[in-house]
Scaffold this motif. Sequence first.
Motif, PDB file in Angstrom:
ATOM      1  N   ARG A   4      67.944  36.917  51.340  1.00  0.00           N
ATOM      2  CA  ARG A   4      67.313  35.509  52.144  1.00  0.00           C
ATOM      3  C   ARG A   4      66.559  34.493  50.836  1.00  0.00           C
ATOM      4  O   ARG A   4      66.908  32.927  51.230  1.00  0.00           O
ATOM      5  N   GLU A   5      66.466  34.706  49.969  1.00  0.00           N
ATOM      6  CA  GLU A   5      65.966  34.408  48.598  1.00  0.00           C
ATOM      7  C   GLU A   5      67.243  33.570  47.356  1.00  0.00           C
ATOM      8  O   GLU A   5      66.964  32.429  47.705  1.00  0.00           O
ATOM      9  N   ALA A   6      68.008  34.223  48.012  1.00  0.00           N
ATOM     10  CA  ALA A   6      68.845  34.127  46.899  1.00  0.00           C
ATOM     11  C   ALA A   6      69.651  32.706  47.778  1.00  0.00           C
ATOM     12  O   ALA A   6      70.332  31.764  46.867  1.00  0.00           O
ATOM     13  N   ILE A   7      70.514  32.782  49.405  1.00  0.00           N
ATOM     14  CA  ILE A   7      70.273  31.935  49.908  1.00  0.00           C
ATOM     15  C   ILE A   7      69.935  30.234  49.814  1.00  0.00           C
ATOM     16  O   ILE A   7      70.006  28.821  50.192  1.00  0.00           O
ATOM     17  N   LYS A   8      68.596  30.219  50.209  1.00  0.00           N
ATOM     18  CA  LYS A   8      67.679  29.633  49.948  1.00  0.00           C
ATOM     19  C   LYS A   8      67.645  28.801  48.024  1.00  0.00           C
ATOM     20  O   LYS A   8      67.994  27.569  47.881  1.00  0.00           O
ATOM     21  N   LEU A   9      68.003  29.439  47.482  1.00  0.00           N
ATOM     22  CA  LEU A   9      68.581  28.644  45.792  1.00  0.00           C
ATOM     23  C   LEU A   9      69.922  28.204  45.964  1.00  0.00           C
ATOM     24  O   LEU A   9      69.566  27.591  45.442  1.00  0.00           O
ATOM     25  N   PHE A  10      70.831  29.180  46.852  1.00  0.00           N
ATOM     26  CA  PHE A  10      72.069  28.156  46.610  1.00  0.00           C
ATOM     27  C   PHE A  10      72.036  27.083  46.735  1.00  0.00           C
ATOM     28  O   PHE A  10      72.616  25.934  46.791  1.00  0.00           O
ATOM     29  N   ILE A  11      71.665  26.788  48.500  1.00  0.00           N
ATOM     30  CA  ILE A  11      70.805  25.844  48.793  1.00  0.00           C
ATOM     31  C   ILE A  11      70.989  24.642  48.410  1.00  0.00           C
ATOM     32  O   ILE A  11      70.770  22.778  47.988  1.00  0.00           O
ATOM     33  N   GLU A  12      69.712  24.904  47.348  1.00  0.00           N
ATOM     34  CA  GLU A  12      68.854  24.411  46.753  1.00  0.00           C
ATOM     35  C   GLU A  12      69.103  23.224  45.303  1.00  0.00           C
ATOM     36  O   GLU A  12      69.026  22.450  45.068  1.00  0.00           O
TER      37      GLU A  12
END
Length: 305
Positions: A4-12
Motif C-alpha cells: 500500500r505504501e509502494a502504491i502511494k509512492l507510485f501514484i505520487e
Amino acid sequence: MLIREAIKLFIEDREFKNLSPFTIKTYRITLNIFCDYCVSKGIVEIDNLSPQTTKSFLMYCKNELHNLPTSINQKLRTLKAFIKFLAEEEYLEDDKPIKKIKKIKELVQIEVLTDEQINMILKHLKKFNYHVNSFVTFRNRKMFIFLLSTGVRRGEVVNIKWSDVDFENQIIRIYGKKRRVSSIPFTLKLKRELLEYRVFLEEFLKEDPVYLFPSGKNTQLTDEAVSSFFKTLKKEMNFEGVRLSAHTIRHTFAHRCLVGGMDVMTLKSLLNHENISVTEKYVALWGTALKEQNDRFNPLNNIDI
C-alpha cells in the motif's frame, strides 16, 4: 515496504510526471484492487510479490470479477508500470514479478452504428429539447454530433475549450493521450452546428462558456458525465448488437471514413493514433466493406489485359 505504501509512492510519481487525471485514477483503482487481493492472500510486502502472485491476480480478475480480456490487459499494463517503477527506484531488485507475463489474446470485435441508429438517436435527443432538462439534452445532442464528425476520444472531448476552436480555418486543437497536442479539421456543416450551439450556451449560462461542452455551471465536464450520458442513451434506445459509448462513435467515424475511401495515413492523423498499426486494425476488420472502393479505384479498371 508495504504494498500500500509502494502504491502511494507510485501514484505520487505519476502525478509529478503530470499524467492525466483519468490515467492516474485508472492506476489507483487497479492497484487498490491488486493490493486488496494480495492482502487476502497474506501478501503485504512488495518483497513477497512473485510472478505467481501476478498471474493468480489476473486469473481472479477473469474468473471472479468476470473482466473481459481488454480489461485484464489494461490491469496488466498498470501492474507492469507499477513493478517497473519499484525496480527503477530500487525498492525491488528487478521486475521479475511481471517481466515474463504476456498479455492475453483479445477477440477483436469493433461495433459501429448504422445510419438508421444514428438518425434514431438524433431524433430522440431532439425530441427532449424543450423539456426541463433542455440544456443537458441540447448539449449532449451537439456533443454526439461533434463526436460523430470528428472521432475524438471521450477524454479529449471534455478538455476542449472554445479557445481551441479556430472557426476561420476550421481547425480544432486536441489534447490527446500522453498530453500530445494535435490539430484536426472540421467541416462546414459542423461549423454551423457549433456556431448555433455557442449562441445557445451564452444565453443559457449568461456568460461566455469556457469549455466546448461544459456543465450547467460552466465548469469542465467529467469523463464520468460523458459515460453517464451514453449509459442513459443505451437504456433509452435499447439497440441490439451494439453498445453505445463514445468509443463506439469513434469506431463509427473510422468505419465511415474508410468505406468512403479515406487513406489510412489520413485516418491515422485524424484519430491521433501514435502507431499506424492501431489504425490498420480497422482496415483488417472492414476489408470486406472496402470492396466497393477497391472495385471503383482498382488500377486494372483502365488497363486492357
